[in-house]
Motif scaffolding. Structure first.
Motif, PDB file in Angstrom:
ATOM      1  N   LEU A 177     -10.355 -20.719 -10.532  1.00 33.48           N
ATOM      2  CA  LEU A 177      -9.036 -21.455 -10.661  1.00 33.48           C
ATOM      3  C   LEU A 177      -8.107 -20.662 -10.837  1.00 33.48           C
ATOM      4  CD1 LEU A 177      -9.647 -23.983 -13.823  1.00 33.48           C
ATOM      5  CD2 LEU A 177      -9.731 -24.396 -11.629  1.00 33.48           C
ATOM      6  N   ARG A 178      -8.776 -19.435  -9.822  1.00 33.13           N
ATOM      7  CA  ARG A 178      -7.877 -18.195  -9.212  1.00 33.13           C
ATOM      8  C   ARG A 178      -6.702 -17.982  -9.884  1.00 33.13           C
ATOM      9  NH1 ARG A 178      -6.492 -20.144  -3.512  1.00 33.13           N
ATOM     10  NH2 ARG A 178      -8.720 -20.631  -2.501  1.00 33.13           N
ATOM     11  N   VAL A 179      -7.107 -18.036 -11.777  1.00 38.59           N
ATOM     12  CA  VAL A 179      -6.944 -17.114 -12.518  1.00 38.59           C
ATOM     13  C   VAL A 179      -7.016 -15.093 -13.183  1.00 38.59           C
ATOM     14  CG1 VAL A 179      -6.214 -16.620 -14.973  1.00 38.59           C
ATOM     15  CG2 VAL A 179      -7.623 -19.456 -14.516  1.00 38.59           C
ATOM     16  N   VAL A 180      -5.381 -14.676 -12.499  1.00 41.81           N
ATOM     17  CA  VAL A 180      -5.607 -13.872 -12.622  1.00 41.81           C
ATOM     18  C   VAL A 180      -5.936 -12.788 -13.840  1.00 41.81           C
ATOM     19  CG1 VAL A 180      -3.950 -11.336 -11.984  1.00 41.81           C
ATOM     20  CG2 VAL A 180      -3.920 -13.829 -10.822  1.00 41.81           C
ATOM     21  N   ARG A 181      -7.374 -11.956 -13.654  1.00 40.40           N
ATOM     22  CA  ARG A 181      -7.918 -11.453 -15.007  1.00 40.40           C
ATOM     23  C   ARG A 181      -7.526  -9.897 -15.575  1.00 40.40           C
ATOM     24  NH1 ARG A 181     -12.375 -13.971 -17.485  1.00 40.40           N
ATOM     25  NH2 ARG A 181     -11.427 -12.522 -19.061  1.00 40.40           N
ATOM     26  N   LYS A 182      -7.219  -8.974 -14.570  1.00 42.04           N
ATOM     27  CA  LYS A 182      -7.042  -7.627 -14.393  1.00 42.04           C
ATOM     28  C   LYS A 182      -6.361  -7.233 -13.500  1.00 42.04           C
ATOM     29  CE  LYS A 182     -11.330  -6.278 -15.079  1.00 42.04           C
ATOM     30  NZ  LYS A 182     -12.406  -5.687 -15.068  1.00 42.04           N
ATOM     31  N   VAL A 183      -5.340  -6.709 -13.275  1.00 42.21           N
ATOM     32  CA  VAL A 183      -4.258  -5.590 -12.862  1.00 42.21           C
ATOM     33  C   VAL A 183      -4.824  -4.328 -12.547  1.00 42.21           C
ATOM     34  CG1 VAL A 183      -2.227  -5.540 -11.662  1.00 42.21           C
ATOM     35  CG2 VAL A 183      -2.679  -7.845 -12.240  1.00 42.21           C
ATOM     36  N   SER A 184      -4.609  -3.547 -11.405  1.00 45.18           N
ATOM     37  CA  SER A 184      -5.242  -2.515 -11.258  1.00 45.18           C
ATOM     38  C   SER A 184      -4.085  -2.031 -10.592  1.00 45.18           C
ATOM     39  CB  SER A 184      -6.225  -1.656 -11.616  1.00 45.18           C
ATOM     40  OG  SER A 184      -6.595  -0.602 -10.866  1.00 45.18           O
ATOM     41  N   SER A 185      -2.962  -0.601 -10.952  1.00 40.79           N
ATOM     42  CA  SER A 185      -2.364   0.197 -10.008  1.00 40.79           C
ATOM     43  C   SER A 185      -2.350   1.141 -10.225  1.00 40.79           C
ATOM     44  CB  SER A 185      -0.760  -0.081 -10.526  1.00 40.79           C
ATOM     45  OG  SER A 185       0.646   0.036  -9.625  1.00 40.79           O
ATOM     46  N   PRO A 186      -3.831   2.210  -9.497  1.00 41.06           N
ATOM     47  CA  PRO A 186      -3.787   3.116  -8.986  1.00 41.06           C
ATOM     48  C   PRO A 186      -2.812   4.578  -8.940  1.00 41.06           C
ATOM     49  CG  PRO A 186      -4.765   2.251  -7.652  1.00 41.06           C
ATOM     50  CD  PRO A 186      -3.878   0.961  -8.272  1.00 41.06           C
ATOM     51  N   THR A 187      -1.846   3.815  -7.926  1.00 44.31           N
ATOM     52  CA  THR A 187      -0.535   5.269  -7.695  1.00 44.31           C
ATOM     53  C   THR A 187       1.013   4.548  -8.875  1.00 44.31           C
ATOM     54  OG1 THR A 187       0.958   3.009  -6.313  1.00 44.31           O
ATOM     55  CG2 THR A 187      -0.434   3.957  -5.372  1.00 44.31           C
ATOM     56  N   SER A 188       0.295   3.991  -9.984  1.00 45.34           N
ATOM     57  CA  SER A 188       1.029   4.167 -10.912  1.00 45.34           C
ATOM     58  C   SER A 188       1.274   5.511 -11.764  1.00 45.34           C
ATOM     59  CB  SER A 188       1.122   2.948 -11.539  1.00 45.34           C
ATOM     60  OG  SER A 188       2.076   2.760 -12.496  1.00 45.34           O
ATOM     61  N   PRO A 189       2.590   5.759 -12.509  1.00 47.86           N
ATOM     62  CA  PRO A 189       2.244   7.044 -12.612  1.00 47.86           C
ATOM     63  C   PRO A 189       1.819   6.849 -13.981  1.00 47.86           C
ATOM     64  CG  PRO A 189       4.699   6.568 -12.799  1.00 47.86           C
ATOM     65  CD  PRO A 189       3.762   5.277 -11.844  1.00 47.86           C
ATOM     66  N   ASP A 190       1.492   5.934 -14.532  1.00 45.52           N
ATOM     67  CA  ASP A 190       1.168   5.501 -15.659  1.00 45.52           C
ATOM     68  C   ASP A 190      -0.719   5.355 -15.769  1.00 45.52           C
ATOM     69  OD1 ASP A 190       2.914   4.814 -17.227  1.00 45.52           O
ATOM     70  OD2 ASP A 190       3.219   2.229 -16.553  1.00 45.52           O
ATOM     71  N   GLY A 191      -1.257   5.619 -14.785  1.00 41.32           N
ATOM     72  CA  GLY A 191      -2.582   5.540 -14.211  1.00 41.32           C
ATOM     73  C   GLY A 191      -3.244   4.657 -14.032  1.00 41.32           C
ATOM     74  N   PRO A 192      -4.075   4.583 -13.935  1.00 43.26           N
ATOM     75  CA  PRO A 192      -5.540   3.522 -12.281  1.00 43.26           C
ATOM     76  C   PRO A 192      -6.344   1.881 -13.449  1.00 43.26           C
ATOM     77  CG  PRO A 192      -6.414   5.197 -12.275  1.00 43.26           C
ATOM     78  CD  PRO A 192      -5.593   5.598 -12.904  1.00 43.26           C
ATOM     79  N   ALA A 193      -5.904   2.464 -15.095  1.00 42.75           N
ATOM     80  CA  ALA A 193      -7.099   1.940 -15.999  1.00 42.75           C
ATOM     81  C   ALA A 193      -6.180   0.469 -15.822  1.00 42.75           C
ATOM     82  CB  ALA A 193      -6.249   2.403 -17.243  1.00 42.75           C
ATOM     83  N   PRO A 194      -6.892  -0.540 -15.497  1.00 40.11           N
ATOM     84  CA  PRO A 194      -6.560  -2.015 -16.291  1.00 40.11           C
ATOM     85  C   PRO A 194      -5.575  -2.724 -17.301  1.00 40.11           C
ATOM     86  CG  PRO A 194      -8.633  -1.994 -14.306  1.00 40.11           C
ATOM     87  CD  PRO A 194      -8.546   0.087 -15.925  1.00 40.11           C
TER      88      PRO A 194
END
Length: 252
Positions: A177-194
């Motif tokens: 169903l293509r439901v987005v469960r997690k996102v990670s932003s490695p370049t974010s100042p908040d860190g890569p944690a999903p």
């Protein structure tokens, strides 16, 4: 021959006390209207005649012997079927199929939740659109719809800075169903944690109760030997829950 048991609304095995109580209740209910309504007046007179016969053991014995000579007299007149019950009986088979469909939808959600998430690394954030998610003017709440080449998801304004246009993110979504469960932003100042998108989709948080409630309603609706009214009610409630679930899947 007049069936006085039916007129008084008692069984032919009723005691004298039950017959007297039935007559008193009928008299109290209609005697005022019987003064101006000829039909009710006739009904009251018939009930009184029946009460005099059935309350007297000797007269009742003789009356019952006469009634036994006409067996059909003991059977109450056939009443027309209740239209509501007829409609429910006609709708019950279709309602059961609706509940089977809802049950299949719940199984699809369960399968989509259980299968491994599909990962999309290095997704480029193509667009961010601000949307309102609050209905109160005094307490407006905003969120951002994020679009990438393969996914779309919504982030609350508090963490929307973690997915800016032109930024690379990693997205995990369900395979069916293509439901987005997690996102990670490695370049974010908040860190890569999903982190989870807005609401966490339909598989986590308070929204996860919706599929479970829908599953319970659908199961009740497909059980054998259920009343027609229950089948129809579960189908109606289940369809309303299904609409809410589909809307949540589309929005989040």
């Amino acid at each position: 021959m007049q069936n006085y048991y039916y007129v008084l609304g008692v069984a032919n095995t009723a005691s004298v006390a039950e017959i007297e109580r039935a007559y008193r209740q009928l008299h109290a209910r209609i005697y005022r209207r019987a003064i101006v309504d000829p039909a009710l007046n006739e009904r009251l007179q018939t009930a009184y005649a029946g009460y005099q016969i059935l309350a007297d053991p000797r007269r009742r014995w003789a009356y019952d012997r006469l009634m036994q000579q006409e067996p059909e007299s003991f059977a109450p007149p056939k009443r027309p079927p209740d239209p509501t019950k007829v409609l429910l009986a006609q709708a019950a088979p279709k309602a059961r199929w609706v509940n089977w469909g809802l049950l299949a939808f719940c199984l699809l959600l369960a399968l989509d939740w259980a299968l491994p998430l599909r990962e999309y690394p290095h997704e480029l954030v193509l667009a961010r659109a601000i949307v309102s998610i609050g209905s109160s003017v005094s307490n407006p709440q905003m969120a951002y719809d994020i679009s990438t080449p393969h996914t779309k998801f919504r982030l609350p304004s508090a963490i929307a800075h973690r997915a800016r246009e032109g930024q690379r993110v990693t997205v995990w979504r369900t395979p069916l169903l293509r439901v987005v469960r997690k996102v990670s932003s490695p370049t974010s100042p908040d860190g890569p944690a999903p982190f989870e998108p807005y609401g966490g989709g339909i598989y986590s948080g308070p929204l996860a109760l919706l599929p479970m409630v829908l599953l319970g309603v659908a199961v009740v609706g497909v059980l054998p030997k259920r009343p027609a009214e229950l089948r129809v009610n579960t189908a109606v409630v289940g369809m309303l829950l299904w609409i809410v679930a589909v809307v949540l899947l589309i929005l989040y």
